[in-house]
Write an enzyme that holds these catalytic residues in place. Structure first.
Site, PDB file in Angstrom:
ATOM      1  N   SER A 120     -35.801  33.324 -34.812  1.00  0.00           N
ATOM      2  CA  SER A 120     -36.901  34.067 -34.191  1.00  0.00           C
ATOM      3  C   SER A 120     -37.388  35.205 -35.069  1.00  0.00           C
ATOM      4  O   SER A 120     -38.511  35.681 -34.896  1.00  0.00           O
ATOM      5  CB  SER A 120     -36.436  34.665 -32.861  1.00  0.00           C
ATOM      6  N   HIS A 141     -40.476  27.361 -36.057  1.00  0.00           N
ATOM      7  CA  HIS A 141     -40.078  28.180 -34.907  1.00  0.00           C
ATOM      8  C   HIS A 141     -40.742  27.687 -33.633  1.00  0.00           C
ATOM      9  O   HIS A 141     -41.941  27.901 -33.414  1.00  0.00           O
ATOM     10  CB  HIS A 141     -40.451  29.649 -35.189  1.00  0.00           C
ATOM     11  N   GLU A 153     -44.533  28.115 -34.838  1.00  0.00           N
ATOM     12  CA  GLU A 153     -44.850  28.919 -36.025  1.00  0.00           C
ATOM     13  C   GLU A 153     -44.165  28.282 -37.233  1.00  0.00           C
ATOM     14  O   GLU A 153     -42.946  28.093 -37.223  1.00  0.00           O
ATOM     15  CB  GLU A 153     -44.353  30.361 -35.855  1.00  0.00           C
ATOM     16  N   ASN A 191     -43.140  37.164 -31.867  1.00  0.00           N
ATOM     17  CA  ASN A 191     -42.090  38.121 -31.492  1.00  0.00           C
ATOM     18  C   ASN A 191     -42.364  39.524 -32.024  1.00  0.00           C
ATOM     19  O   ASN A 191     -41.937  40.511 -31.411  1.00  0.00           O
ATOM     20  CB  ASN A 191     -40.721  37.613 -31.941  1.00  0.00           C
TER      21      ASN A 191
HETATM   22  N1  LIG Z   1     -33.896  31.555 -26.633  1.00  0.00           N
HETATM   23  C1  LIG Z   1     -35.158  31.546 -27.034  1.00  0.00           C
HETATM   24  O1  LIG Z   1     -36.070  31.826 -26.256  1.00  0.00           O
HETATM   25  C2  LIG Z   1     -35.485  31.166 -28.452  1.00  0.00           C
HETATM   26  C3  LIG Z   1     -36.805  30.774 -28.756  1.00  0.00           C
HETATM   27  C4  LIG Z   1     -37.097  30.393 -30.078  1.00  0.00           C
HETATM   28  C5  LIG Z   1     -36.125  30.430 -31.063  1.00  0.00           C
HETATM   29  N2  LIG Z   1     -34.856  30.826 -30.722  1.00  0.00           N
HETATM   30  C6  LIG Z   1     -33.862  30.826 -31.797  1.00  0.00           C
HETATM   31  O2  LIG Z   1     -33.086  29.641 -31.675  1.00  0.00           O
HETATM   32  C7  LIG Z   1     -31.762  29.887 -32.172  1.00  0.00           C
HETATM   33  C8  LIG Z   1     -30.754  29.495 -31.097  1.00  0.00           C
HETATM   34  O3  LIG Z   1     -31.020  30.245 -29.929  1.00  0.00           O
HETATM   35  P1  LIG Z   1     -30.655  29.713 -28.458  1.00  0.00           P
HETATM   36  O4  LIG Z   1     -31.516  30.459 -27.511  1.00  0.00           O
HETATM   37  O5  LIG Z   1     -30.612  28.218 -28.420  1.00  0.00           O
HETATM   38  O6  LIG Z   1     -29.168  30.314 -28.320  1.00  0.00           O
HETATM   39  P2  LIG Z   1     -27.939  29.818 -27.432  1.00  0.00           P
HETATM   40  O7  LIG Z   1     -27.071  31.014 -27.238  1.00  0.00           O
HETATM   41  O8  LIG Z   1     -28.383  29.048 -26.255  1.00  0.00           O
HETATM   42  O9  LIG Z   1     -27.216  28.777 -28.432  1.00  0.00           O
HETATM   43  C9  LIG Z   1     -26.644  29.178 -29.650  1.00  0.00           C
HETATM   44  C10 LIG Z   1     -25.907  28.004 -30.265  1.00  0.00           C
HETATM   45  O10 LIG Z   1     -25.270  28.497 -31.465  1.00  0.00           O
HETATM   46  C11 LIG Z   1     -23.948  28.006 -31.476  1.00  0.00           C
HETATM   47  N3  LIG Z   1     -23.117  28.908 -32.269  1.00  0.00           N
HETATM   48  C12 LIG Z   1     -22.632  30.116 -31.896  1.00  0.00           C
HETATM   49  N4  LIG Z   1     -21.886  30.638 -32.887  1.00  0.00           N
HETATM   50  C13 LIG Z   1     -21.919  29.741 -33.890  1.00  0.00           C
HETATM   51  C14 LIG Z   1     -21.310  29.688 -35.170  1.00  0.00           C
HETATM   52  N5  LIG Z   1     -20.515  30.684 -35.598  1.00  0.00           N
HETATM   53  N6  LIG Z   1     -21.560  28.605 -35.956  1.00  0.00           N
HETATM   54  C15 LIG Z   1     -22.353  27.598 -35.515  1.00  0.00           C
HETATM   55  N7  LIG Z   1     -22.913  27.588 -34.301  1.00  0.00           N
HETATM   56  C16 LIG Z   1     -22.707  28.644 -33.509  1.00  0.00           C
HETATM   57  C17 LIG Z   1     -23.535  27.944 -30.013  1.00  0.00           C
HETATM   58  O11 LIG Z   1     -22.439  27.068 -29.831  1.00  0.00           O
HETATM   59  C18 LIG Z   1     -24.809  27.403 -29.389  1.00  0.00           C
HETATM   60  O12 LIG Z   1     -24.883  25.994 -29.511  1.00  0.00           O
HETATM   61  C19 LIG Z   1     -31.695  31.363 -32.554  1.00  0.00           C
HETATM   62  O13 LIG Z   1     -31.948  31.478 -33.943  1.00  0.00           O
HETATM   63  C20 LIG Z   1     -32.855  31.971 -31.754  1.00  0.00           C
HETATM   64  O14 LIG Z   1     -33.382  33.130 -32.342  1.00  0.00           O
HETATM   65  C21 LIG Z   1     -34.508  31.170 -29.440  1.00  0.00           C
END
Ligand SMILES: NC(=O)c1ccc[n+]([C@@H]2O[C@H](COP(=O)([O-])OP(=O)(O)OC[C@H]3O[C@@H](n4cnc5c(N)ncnc54)[C@H](O)[C@@H]3O)[C@@H](O)[C@H]2O)c1
Length: 284
Positions: A120, A141, A153, A191
């Protein structure tokens, strides 16, 4: 411009599951890597549940659901991503963890494969420089929920080739999304503009101007937003929201990006929003 057929997704959280579904719907063969077999089984169960809901609402047929699911494989082995034309990393928003993962993917994914991040806010160029193929690294993204939100994005670090960016745009468009290309600055477009608003909503509630329920109602009714800032923070995840604000503040030093203490305390308490059952609100 080489076509993208097989897509790898690393990370099985909120966004990993959404990305896998979107790519499989667009006709790609998809392999999702979770760190554990339980996580791999869980991501498939969540995707199946979401598609079942679509069938029930008659938005898709059972045959369509089955065809989408047949294109998704789950695994706990990163090695299964070797043949992917594109891998999208979507693990926790932590630069060191992502850099280590990109260095590993570099060793595994076939030459010519694009390594993308769904970060993000984090600097994509640092992930590019963790590999031997910086010209093939960019940001793709998606927004949450990935199956519903139209925007993607495409983030261009200074190291990316024009061909990589063109292939990333083509991939997003094949997924039915509107792609915008943006330079590699913390927060990109959405963001960078959204998070001062979310952070200031917490400030408003903390200084007693109005309750969070009133603030959410006001922003829905007054601005036509589909949900208010507290409901949105809970949807995004409070840990992810905090990581986003910290990355924005680290880059720009703008006080609007300095995360409110209430947000930091909730994350410390494990109240991460919808995904943990409680955040600003509580969930069943
Ligand atoms: N939540 C949102 O609204 C959103 C929107 C767009 C982009 N993102 C981005 O997507 C990415 C994931 O976010 P999310 O919301 O799915 O988070 P989430 O907390 O739902 O999932 C995170 C994932 O990362 C894994 N993880 C944690 N520690 C780890 C490690 N040490 N090594 C490998 N994997 C590990 C977890 O097991 C899980 O599968 C982030 O970079 C976030 O910025 C999130």
């Amino acid at each position: 411009m080489a076509d993208i057929y097989e897509v790898g997704v690393v990370g099985s959280g909120i966004m990993g599951a959404g990305l896998a579904e979107v790519a499989a719907r667009a006709g790609h063969e998809v392999v999702v890597r979770s760190r554990t077999t339980a996580g791999a089984d869980d991501v498939l169960a969540r995707i199946t549940k979401g598609l079942d809901r679509q069938v029930k609402k008659e938005k898709m047929t059972a045959d369509e659901r089955d065809a989408i699911l047949a294109r998704i494989r789950v695994t706990d082995h990163l090695g299964q991503l070797a043949t992917c034309d594109l891998v999208i990393e979507s693990v926790v928003e932590d630069l060191e963890i992502k850099k280590a993962l990109f260095a590993e993917l570099e060793q595994i994914v076939k030459p010519g494969g694009i390594l993308a991040t769904n970060t993000s806010t984090l600097p994509v160029v640092e992930l590019a420089m963790a590999t031997q193929r910086p010209e093939l690294v960019c940001g793709i993204h998606f927004f949450n929920p990935a199956s519903m939100m139209k925007l993607v994005e495409i983030v261009r670090p200074v190291t990316a080739s024009d061909d990589t960016i063109a292939r990333a745009v083509a991939f997003a468009e094949r997924c039915g999304k509107d792609a915008v290309t943006v330079e590699d600055r913390a927060g990109f477009i959405v963001n960078a503009l959204l998070f001062p608003y979310l952070n200031n909503a917490i400030r408003l509630s903390e200084n007693g101007t109005a309750s969070m329920e009133s603030i959410d109602t006001a922003m829905q009714g007054g601005c036509g937003f589909p949900m208010g800032p507290f409901a949105l923070l809970d949807l995004v995840g409070l840990d992810t929201s905090l990581a986003i604000l910290d990355a924005l503040y680290a880059e720009f030093r703008d006080p609007n990006y300095a995360a409110m203490p209430a947000l930091r305390r909730k994350v410390a308490a494990g109240q991460l929003g919808r995904k943990s059952g409680a955040g600003f609100y509580t969930y069943d």
